[in-house]
Design a protein around this motif. Structure first.
Motif, short mmCIF file in Angstrom:
data_model
loop_
_atom_site.label_atom_id
_atom_site.label_comp_id
_atom_site.label_asym_id
_atom_site.label_seq_id
_atom_site.Cartn_x
_atom_site.Cartn_y
_atom_site.Cartn_z
N THR A 155 0.85 -1.21 0.00
CA THR A 155 0.00 0.00 0.00
C THR A 155 0.88 1.26 0.00
N ASP A 156 1.88 1.25 0.89
CA ASP A 156 2.76 2.44 1.01
C ASP A 156 3.45 2.77 -0.32
N VAL A 157 4.02 1.74 -0.97
CA VAL A 157 4.80 2.02 -2.18
C VAL A 157 3.89 2.40 -3.35
N ALA A 158 2.67 1.86 -3.37
CA ALA A 158 1.71 2.26 -4.41
C ALA A 158 1.34 3.74 -4.23
N ALA A 211 -5.97 -2.99 -2.39
CA ALA A 211 -6.84 -2.23 -3.28
C ALA A 211 -7.83 -1.38 -2.48
N GLU A 212 -8.35 -1.98 -1.41
CA GLU A 212 -9.31 -1.25 -0.56
C GLU A 212 -8.64 -0.03 0.07
N ARG A 213 -7.43 -0.22 0.59
CA ARG A 213 -6.72 0.91 1.22
C ARG A 213 -6.39 2.00 0.21
N LEU A 214 -6.11 1.57 -1.02
CA LEU A 214 -5.77 2.55 -2.06
C LEU A 214 -7.01 3.18 -2.68
N GLU A 215 -8.16 2.59 -2.37
CA GLU A 215 -9.45 3.00 -2.94
C GLU A 215 -9.49 2.79 -4.46
N ILE A 216 -8.91 1.67 -4.88
CA ILE A 216 -9.01 1.27 -6.29
C ILE A 216 -10.05 0.14 -6.35
#
Ligand code: COA
Length: 327
Positions: free
Chosen positions: A231-234, A265-270
């Motif tokens: 998540t962090d690196v994305a 994906a959920e954390r990134l909201e994708i």
């Protein structure tokens, strides 16, 4: 502005398929447990005659064909693998031989499941250095040879595959690799490693008997780090390009576990319809997951010129990284 652009993609898997049902007769597990905890239904497994370098060469031939590039036009071959044919020579040299790409030089990158992101980052630098060059980045693994088939904690997870891309320079101004982001933290090495076969614990009858040449993992801990660090690196890649989750047309995460992919994906909201998932068919093929997924998405017509694609991977080391590109 000169960027490197993917001209072709290819992938290859061994013919033999091992299903969850097959695994039920090998260790104390069930299709229900494996499917619900990991998303995996089957994986491809090498048979006699399959080698990492041959599978890598097959994937590369397909990528070269798509790119319209002849083997003798290739300048550099970068192979990511944790399961090379031999400790020496490197797999890149063997792929060169299989392809007849005698004008190229080849070498290996060693960053476990994050390895393809590393290989593509290095390939990108070669192209930036010399935009007319043709550079191949490959992720290829026969993990079945370093899987402990008596350990249900790990043997249900892994599979064999190879994926490749061909890169060259573009002046297009918008398309190509936009940014690359690599990280590692060697303090966490013990959570995911292969204890034997290196120089600290060399090959011996005892090492083989204990199957210490196989992958050892603290699954729960690895899971937590994978979610956080991917998540962090994305996010780092999105920020660097002033992009938001809505701008990402296709997110291709390392296929280690469907639950990890969904959480990231959920954390990134994708939304999930923009996340590429094929883990049900291949399992975790380490550094091959991202290029195989990229090739499948490409051949299925899911990538249109101008699409924003985010690659994201994580693995032993720990090593992790992301690449943002405009297709
Ligand atoms: N079949 C049936 N039961 C199994 C099993 C299997 N194949 N593997 C483990 N179990 C059992 C465990 O022994 C444990 O039993 P217990 O509660 O009686 O002790 C139970 O299932 C739960 O184990 P746990 O490890 O907590 O499961 P989990 O939900 O964390 O899932 C992983 C395990 C390995 C699937 C998960 O932790 C994971 O995916 N981790 C990341 C691994 C990874 O991606 N590695 C590569 C990174 S590149």
């Amino acid at each position: 502005m000169n960027r490197s652009m993917i001209l072709g993609t290819g992938s290859a898997v061994p013919k033999k398929i091992l299903t969850n049902q097959d695994l039920e007769s090998m260790v104390d597990t069930s299709d229900e447990w494996i499917s619900s905890r990991t998303g995996i239904k089957q994986r491809h497994i090498a048979e006699d005659g399959d080698t990492t370098s041959l599978l890598a060469a097959e994937a590369t031939r397909r990528a070269l064909e798509m790119a319209g590039v002849k083997p003798e036009e290739v300048d550099v071959i970068v192979v990511s693998t944790t399961s090379p044919d031999m400790i020496m020579p490197n797999t890149g040299a063997l792929v060169q031989k299989h392809l007849g790409a005698y004008n190229a030089f080849g070498f290996d990158v060693y960053a476990a499941c994050a390895g393809f992101v590393y290989a593509l980052t290095i390939a990108d630098k070669f192209v930036k250095d010399k935009p007319e060059s043709k550079v191949v980045a490959i992720g290829a693994e026969l993990l079945s040879y370093i899987t402990d088939w008596q350990d249900r904690n790990t043997c249900v997870l892994f599979g064999d595959a190879a994926g490749a891309v061909v890169l060259s320079g573009t002046n297009d101004g918008t398309r190509g690799i936009l940014s690359t982001h690599l990280h590692s933290d060697g303090r966490l090495w013990k959570l995911l490693h292969i204890p034997g076969g290196g120089m600290v614990y060399p090959a011996s009858a005892e090492m083989v008997e204990k199957r210490d040449y196989c992958i050892r993992m603290q699954g729960n801990e690895v899971y937590k780090y994978a979610v956080r660090l991917m998540t962090d690196v994305a996010r780092e890649a999105l920020t660097a390009n002033e992009l938001g989750p809505d701008d990402v047309d296709l997110f291709i995460p390392h296929q280690a576990n469907i639950r990890i992919m969904k959480k990231v994906a959920e954390r990134l909201e994708i939304p999930l319809d923009r996340v590429y998932v094929n883990i049900e068919r291949y399992g975790n093929t380490s550094s091959a997951t991202v290029p195989v997924a990229l090739d499948e998405a490409n051949r299925a017509g899911r990538l249109k010129p101008g699409d924003v694609v985010l690659l994201d991977a994580f693995g032993g080391g720990f090593s992790w990284g992301a690449i943002m590109l405009r297709w």
